[in-house]
Motif scaffolding. Structure first.
Motif, PDB file in Angstrom:
ATOM      1  N   ARG A 144       0.775  -1.261   0.022  1.00 31.38           N
ATOM      2  CA  ARG A 144       0.022  -0.029  -0.098  1.00 31.38           C
ATOM      3  C   ARG A 144       0.824   1.111   0.026  1.00 31.38           C
ATOM      4  N   GLU A 146       3.889   1.372  -1.277  1.00 29.23           N
ATOM      5  CA  GLU A 146       4.437   1.782  -2.431  1.00 29.23           C
ATOM      6  C   GLU A 146       3.519   2.124  -3.418  1.00 29.23           C
ATOM      7  N   ILE A 147       2.095   1.657  -3.609  1.00 31.52           N
ATOM      8  CA  ILE A 147       1.057   2.027  -4.521  1.00 31.52           C
ATOM      9  C   ILE A 147       0.848   3.859  -4.150  1.00 31.52           C
ATOM     10  N   THR A 151       1.544   6.959  -6.705  1.00 26.99           N
ATOM     11  CA  THR A 151       0.504   7.995  -6.837  1.00 26.99           C
ATOM     12  C   THR A 151       0.823   9.371  -6.733  1.00 26.99           C
ATOM     13  N   GLN A 174       3.322   1.609 -13.220  1.00 24.02           N
ATOM     14  CA  GLN A 174       4.282   0.685 -12.997  1.00 24.02           C
ATOM     15  C   GLN A 174       5.770   1.272 -12.847  1.00 24.02           C
ATOM     16  N   LEU A 177       6.871   2.496  -9.519  1.00 22.34           N
ATOM     17  CA  LEU A 177       6.802   1.577  -8.126  1.00 22.34           C
ATOM     18  C   LEU A 177       8.324   1.295  -8.031  1.00 22.34           C
ATOM     19  N   TRP A 203       0.404  -4.814  -5.998  1.00 20.28           N
ATOM     20  CA  TRP A 203       0.072  -4.333  -7.743  1.00 20.28           C
ATOM     21  C   TRP A 203       0.820  -5.475  -8.555  1.00 20.28           C
TER      22      TRP A 203
END
Ligand code: IPE
Ligand code: IPE
Ligand code: MG
Length: 245
Positions: A144, A146-147, A151, A174, A177, A203
Motif C-alpha cells: 500500500r 508503494e502504491i 500516486t 508501474q 513503483l 500491484w
C-alpha cells in the motif's frame, strides 16, 4: 530429490518468484527459544533458495524480509533483528554476490540505520553487473505504501507540468513503483501455514499463482522449493481469457 528434479518442466519455469518467509518466531518458540533464534536460523533457507534459483535459472526472486508493519513489533525484537541484520548482511550478501546474483532492494530503506543503508547500497552497486538472476530484498516494504508513493509522485509531476493525466496508464504507473524494471510476479510462496498476502506486492501479484506450505521458514529447503515449482507447473493460468485463445 532426484525424483523431484525429474518432475520439473524446464520450459515452464516461473520468471519471477516471491517468497513470504514466515514462521521464524514459531520455529524458535517450538524449541523453547526466543523468537530471534528463529531469525538467526533463517539464513540456511535463504542459501537453499538461491541454489534453486540458480539451478532452475529463475530470473527474479523477491524475498519478503521485513514489512512496513513489522516496525510495530516489540522494541526488543526489532532491536535484535536490526543487530542480526547488521551482523550478517555482509557475509550473506557476499555469498550471493559469489553466486553471480544481482541484489536490489525495495521498501523504505531510509528507515534503517545509516550503517545498514550503507551496506545495502554497497552491495547494490557491487552486484549490478551480475548475470545469474536478480535477488530483490523487500525491506520495510509495504504494497500500500508503494502504491501511495507512486500516486503521490505522479500527482506531483502532473502538478508541476512534467506529466499529463492522459499519460497515466498501467505501464507509466508501474514505472513509478519500486519494481519498475521487474516483471510481475508469477508465483508467491508463503511458509508457516498462513494464507494471506500481508501487504506484499499488491500491484505486482494481480495474476500471481499462490502456493502455501505448512513448513516454517527456517525448515524450508531445496526440496520444498522444488515442490512449489512442480505444483505451480500443474496450474492453468488464464489471465481472464479462455484456454486455447
Ligand atoms: C517471519 O517470521 C520473519 C519476519 C516477519 C521478520 P515471524 O517473525 O513472522 O515468525 P512468526 O510468524 O511469528 O512465527
Ligand atoms: C509477513 O509476515 C512479513 C514477512 C514475512 C517479512 P508477518 O508475520 O509480518 O505477517 P502477519 O502479521 O502474520 O500477517
Ligand atoms: Mg509471521
Amino acid at each position: 530429490m532426484k525424483n523431484l528434479l525429474k518432475k520439473i518442466d524446464y520450459n515452464n519455469i516461473p520468471h519471477h518468484v516471491a517468497i513470504i518467509m514466515d514462521g521464524n518466531g514459531r520455529w524458535a518458540e517450538k524449541r523453547g527459544k526466543i523468537r530471534t533464534f528463529g531469525h538467526e536460523n533463517a539464513i540456511q533457507s535463504v542459501r537453499d533458495t538461491i541454489i534453486v534459483v540458480k539451478k532452475l535459472r529463475i530470473s527474479y526472486i523477491t524475498l519478503y524480509a521485513f514489512s512496513s508493519e513489522n516496525w510495530n513489533r516489540p522494541k526488543k525484537e526489532i532491536d535484535n533483528l536490526m543487530h542480526f541484520i547488521h551482523l550478517n548482511l555482509t557475509s550473506s550478501l557476499e555469498e550471493i554476490h559469489d553466486n553471480n546474483v544481482k541484489i536490489i532492494f525495495i521498501g523504505e530503506i531510509e528507515k534503517f540505520s545509516y550503517l545498514i543503508q550503507k551496506k545495502l547500497i554497497y552491495f547494490r552497486n557491487k552486484t549490478k553487473h551480475n548475470t545469474s538472476g536478480t535477488l530483490i530484498l523487500a525491506l520495510s516494504y509495504g504494497g500500500r505504501e508503494e502504491i501511495l508513493r507512486a500516486t503521490k509522485n505522479i500527482a506531483e509531476k502532473i502538478h508541476i507540468g512534467r506529466f499529463s493525466l492522459k499519460d497515466v496508464n498501467y505501464s507509466s504507473f508501474q514505472n513509478h513503483l519500486y519494481t519498475k524494471d521487474i516483471p510481475d510476479v508469477d508465483l508467491i510462496i508463503r511458509t508457516s501455514g498462513e494464507q494471506r498476502i500481508s501487504n506484499f506486492l499488491l500491484w505486482q501479484s494481480a495474476y500471481a499463482e499462490f502456493y502455501f506450505t505448512n513448513v516454517l521458514w527456517p525448515d524450508f529447503r531445496k526440496k520444498d522449493f522444488y515442490e512449489a515449482i512442480i505444483n505451480y507447473q500443474k496450474r492453468k493460468r488464464r489471465f481472464g481469457t479462455v484456454e486455447n485463445n
